[in-house]
Design a protein around this motif. Structure first.
Motif, PDB file in Angstrom:
ATOM      1  N   GLN A  77      35.741  42.461  28.458  1.00  0.00           N
ATOM      2  CA  GLN A  77      36.852  43.419  28.389  1.00  0.00           C
ATOM      3  C   GLN A  77      38.133  42.736  28.904  1.00  0.00           C
ATOM      4  N   GLY A  78      39.020  42.435  27.954  1.00  0.00           N
ATOM      5  CA  GLY A  78      40.179  41.603  28.257  1.00  0.00           C
ATOM      6  C   GLY A  78      41.200  42.212  29.186  1.00  0.00           C
ATOM      7  N   ALA A  79      41.166  43.526  29.378  1.00  0.00           N
ATOM      8  CA  ALA A  79      42.184  44.163  30.212  1.00  0.00           C
ATOM      9  C   ALA A  79      42.119  43.659  31.651  1.00  0.00           C
ATOM     10  N   GLN A  80      40.908  43.428  32.154  1.00  0.00           N
ATOM     11  CA  GLN A  80      40.783  42.979  33.550  1.00  0.00           C
ATOM     12  C   GLN A  80      41.381  41.584  33.724  1.00  0.00           C
ATOM     13  N   GLU A  81      41.286  40.728  32.696  1.00  0.00           N
ATOM     14  CA  GLU A  81      41.901  39.400  32.779  1.00  0.00           C
ATOM     15  C   GLU A  81      43.432  39.516  32.812  1.00  0.00           C
ATOM     16  N   LEU A  82      43.972  40.427  32.019  1.00  0.00           N
ATOM     17  CA  LEU A  82      45.425  40.629  31.999  1.00  0.00           C
ATOM     18  C   LEU A  82      45.909  41.155  33.344  1.00  0.00           C
ATOM     19  N   ALA A  83      45.151  42.071  33.942  1.00  0.00           N
ATOM     20  CA  ALA A  83      45.525  42.608  35.253  1.00  0.00           C
ATOM     21  C   ALA A  83      45.512  41.514  36.311  1.00  0.00           C
ATOM     22  N   LYS A  84      44.537  40.605  36.235  1.00  0.00           N
ATOM     23  CA  LYS A  84      44.451  39.511  37.204  1.00  0.00           C
ATOM     24  C   LYS A  84      45.656  38.587  37.124  1.00  0.00           C
ATOM     25  N   ILE A  85      46.133  38.372  35.915  1.00  0.00           N
ATOM     26  CA  ILE A  85      47.284  37.468  35.740  1.00  0.00           C
ATOM     27  C   ILE A  85      48.498  38.000  36.500  1.00  0.00           C
ATOM     28  N   HIS A  86      48.745  39.292  36.412  1.00  0.00           N
ATOM     29  CA  HIS A  86      49.950  39.868  36.989  1.00  0.00           C
ATOM     30  C   HIS A  86      49.720  40.481  38.374  1.00  0.00           C
ATOM     31  N   ASP A  87      48.469  40.623  38.770  1.00  0.00           N
ATOM     32  CA  ASP A  87      48.143  41.095  40.120  1.00  0.00           C
ATOM     33  C   ASP A  87      46.933  40.311  40.618  1.00  0.00           C
ATOM     34  N   PRO A  88      47.117  39.017  40.848  1.00  0.00           N
ATOM     35  CA  PRO A  88      45.960  38.159  41.172  1.00  0.00           C
ATOM     36  C   PRO A  88      45.239  38.553  42.451  1.00  0.00           C
ATOM     37  N   ASP A  89      45.933  39.168  43.403  1.00  0.00           N
ATOM     38  CA  ASP A  89      45.298  39.553  44.668  1.00  0.00           C
ATOM     39  C   ASP A  89      44.726  40.963  44.632  1.00  0.00           C
TER      40      ASP A  89
END
Length: 773
Positions: free
Chosen positions: A244-256
């Motif tokens: 599910q690609g959404a979690q990868e996108l969230a990590k990019i902009h909110d890595p912590d």
């Protein structure tokens, strides 16, 4: 990390219900147990969003992201209490903003279209207000609104009445950044605001646009990359987490993971035996987030079609988590992360705390933006006047006054007169170059004999002293001069004098000899004089161009500036032609040698005659001339010493002895027998002396004529020239002025954009003042 560790809010900041909210109790901040301060914060951000100021500053908001079919729509339906459009595949095609607020009044929903046009966010209500009795109409209205967004070239009203289908193949856009806005209020509505974004897609179907994948992702990015955006990440339990690609996108902009809240959906579809993997998320052991993971269960499409209400859905969700393993087996500390009601309360708490934290920063950002916008407005040209004829008239008078000031002269290195001065100096040097180069010895000696410097000229301009000479001591002309100066030798002058004689007595020569030499010199003056005129014309034209741009470039569409430029180009051209005629007239005057400056002319004739004679005599009687030049008068002490004088001293003493007193050493050269070339020396001295008189006169008269007829000449009647050329005083003057005053769409658009921004910022600032912080 669990939610209790969050720096956004503490566990005491919200209430949770293990078994759902009490009966007849609202959810979220509609719950009366929650503080009024938090409700005020959420109400504030809703009001700020209503001003549209979110396009200017970063406002706190919740953005719901997830992969396609991750259950986002069901979650939003559960929170908002409305049914969203459903269809196979991707059903959310543009952002959907939901502004939920609790109200004591009856339930209602207002749907609007928010579109970006010309850099401005425009809001347009789509249809009538939907009241509680028409709640079932919301889904259809949203679907129509979305179709209107995807077809921006057509009127939005068109989509309120036409029949429609869920097929978007005929839409102008497959996805859009413009959004559908829902404002929902009522007694049982949660105080919450969020934005539902199109689900991320990994592929497109037949006939789809491959660019849609990137478009949807960039759309989600534009929201979640903002520091004040809370990311509500939805993940379906029926699909592997890593797919599910959404979690990868969230990590990019909110890595912590400080801004992300995870939501697990469809827990009833977890494959048998894989439940522990998802329980690790609830315990925040896998992919930990500062505000934890939550799990919710929403009704399916079939449940809703069979008439399941949202109250029934909440009861069904509560029953599921109460009896289904492993959810019912969780420790109490983790059960607060189950159920939609707990998620809504947590979202409300986090959002309100973030708003409270951001208020001072928002206020500061607003003040800076207001100042910057006001400054940008002041830099724009003022708005067109309602009386364009009077405004243009005033502008013309100001322009003419400014032009006159510059023609008179301003203390600026780039001023008009300062830019003309180098051309005037170059003109003077060009004239000086045409001075005849007479040599008082025969041409056959041109390789061996040189002429010394005329020291008596050094006090005037020093030109003879500073100009370079070649190996034969000939003066070298300026590199850019077209005049070729050739030395004229005494025998050539004498030959021309003999050829000019007619009925003169022997030893007498006609003045035409001098006049011929003078006319040859005068012919060389036309080119530098006309060059000066052209250079001044170019300098003047450029200064006028710049001045026109300064005064008129920002007026209207530029037509006034263009017309004034054309009018003044013609006006200056006429002044230029008049000046050229004046220069030709001055040259004609010089063709007849004349001067009343007798003293100046005679003085120079004597000096040049002595100069030429001295050079020639030194050449003919080198020993005598060297002795004369080397003679040093005896001092008083020398006279006391008894010794017989020698050389020049002896000659001078002998002359005194016979009664001839007052003789100077240089006078001894006159005792040399007459030179047969004497008439040529006189002619040379005449011509050279007259050049000194004439060239200085011409060097003054031409710049004066250029200044009078060209530079100052453009002032004469210029205002009338402008009025006549523009035609603004004629019968069509009012119409002409109105056309000229039409403002550039770019400028008017920029002003309108800044004014709207200024209004948004001011409106938002007023909203902040009302909260009493």
């Amino acid at each position: 990390m669990s939610a209790s560790d969050s720096d956004i809010s503490s566990p005491a900041d919200f209430l949770h219900f293990d078994n759902g909210p009490p009966k007849n109790q609202g959810v979220g901040l509609s719950n009366p147990y929650l503080s009024q301060e938090r409700r005020k914060m959420l109400d504030l951000v809703n009001r700020l969003h209503s001003t549209g100021v979110q396009v200017d500053i970063d406002l706190p908001q919740i953005a719901v992201i997830g992969s396609q079919s991750a259950g986002k729509s069901s979650l939003i339906e559960s929170i908002s209490g409305i049914t969203l459009p459903r269809a196979a595949g991707t059903c959310t095609r543009c952002p959907t903003e939901c502004r939920l607020s609790r109200s004591d009044e009856r339930w209602k929903c207002i749907i609007s279209l928010r579109r970006m046009k010309d850099g401005q966010m425009h809001s347009e209500q789509f249809g009538e207000v939907i009241m509680e009795s028409g709640k079932s109409e919301v889904e259809d209205r949203i679907r129509r609104a979305q179709r209107a967004i995807l077809n921006p070239s057509r009127s939005a009203k068109h989509y309120l009445t036409i029949d429609h289908e869920d097929d978007y193949s005929d839409a102008e856009l497959s996805f859009s950044r413009d959004c559908v806005s829902l404002q929902i209020s009522g007694p049982d509505v949660a105080d919450l605001s969020f934005c539902d974004l199109p689900g991320l897609i990994a592929s497109v179907g037949k006939g789809g646009n491959k660019n849609d994948i990137q478009l949807v992702e960039s759309l989600a990015t534009s929201y979640i990359q903002k520091p004040s955006c809370i990311i509500l990440l939805t993940v379906a339990c029926e699909t592997d987490f890593q797919n599910q690609g959404a979690q990868e996108l969230a990590k990019i902009h909110d890595p912590d993971g400080k801004r992300t809240i995870g939501v697990l959906t469809k827990p009833d579809r977890i494959p048998t035996g894989e439940e522990p993997n998802w329980i690790e998320f609830i315990k925040n052991e896998k992919e930990p987030l500062e505000n934890n993971w939550y799990c919710v269960k929403q009704p399916g499409s079939n449940d809703l079609k069979q008439g399941m209400t949202w109250i029934d859905a909440r009861q069904s969700e509560d029953h599921f988590f109460s009896v289904s393993s492993p959810w019912c087996d969780l420790d109490d500390v983790y059960k607060k992360y189950l159920r939609t009601s707990n998620l809504v309360e947590r979202l409300s708490s986090i959002l309100s705390d973030l708003i409270l934290k951001r208020v001072p920063e928002i206020q500061e950002e607003l003040e800076k933006s207001i100042l910057g916008t006001r400054e940008a407005l002041t830099k724009l040209p003022k708005e067109p006047s309602r009386d364009p004829r009077n405004e243009i008239s005033n502008m013309l008078h100001v322009f003419v006054t400014d032009l006159a000031k510059r023609i008179e002269g301003i203390p600026d290195e780039d001023g008009l007169l300062q830019c003309i001065r180098p051309a005037q100096e170059k003109f003077r040097r060009a004239l000086r170059v045409t001075a005849p180069d007479f040599r008082p010895f025969e041409k056959r000696y041109e390789e061996t004999k040189t002429l010394g410097k005329a020291s008596f000229l050094s006090h005037e301009d020093g030109y003879e002293e500073i100009r370079p000479r070649d190996s034969r001591n000939n003066l070298v002309l300026d590199r850019d001069s077209t005049y070729t100066r050739r030395p004229v030798y005494i025998d050539e002058v004498m030959e021309r004098a003999h050829q000019a004689r007619t009925r003169e007595l022997p030893g007498s020569y006609p003045f035409v000899v001098q006049q011929t030499f003078i006319n040859e010199i005068i012919k060389q003056w036309n080119e530098p004089a006309q060059t000066l005129c052209k250079v001044v014309y170019l300098v003047l034209t450029e200064h006028i161009r710049i001045l026109i741009t300064t005064h008129f470039a920002s007026f209207g569409l530029g037509n006034l500036e263009q017309r004034i430029r054309i009018i003044l180009q013609e006006h200056v051209k006429k002044c230029m032609e008049r000046t050229e005629e004046r220069i030709n007239w001055l040259i004609k005057l010089e063709n007849r040698p004349f001067s009343l400056n007798t003293h100046y002319l005679t003085d120079y004739k004597d000096k040049f005659l002595s100069y030429y004679r001295g050079a020639r005599e030194k050449d003919r009687n080198l020993d005598l001339m060297n002795a004369i030049e080397g003679y040093t008068p005896p001092t008083t002490r020398d006279r006391g010493i008894s010794s017989s004088p020698t050389g020049i001293a002896k000659v001078l003493a002998g002359l005194v002895e016979i009664g001839i007193i007052g003789i100077k050493p240089e006078d001894l050269a006159k005792l040399i027998p007459p030179d047969g070339m004497e008439p040529a020396l006189v002619i040379m001295a005449d011509v050279r002396a007259y050049f000194q008189v004439a060239y200085k006169r011409f060097a003054d008269n031409v710049p004066l004529a250029v200044d009078h007829d060209l530079v100052r000449g453009i002032e004469e009647g210029i205002l009338q020239v402008l009025y006549t050329g523009l035609g603004i005083n004629g019968p069509d003057g009012q119409r002409i002025c109105k056309e000229l005053a039409q403002e550039s769409p770019n400028i008017s658009g920029k002003r309108e954009e800044l004014m709207k921004k200024f209004e948004r910022l001011n409106s938002a600032s007023q909203q902040l003042l009302q909260i009493g912080l």
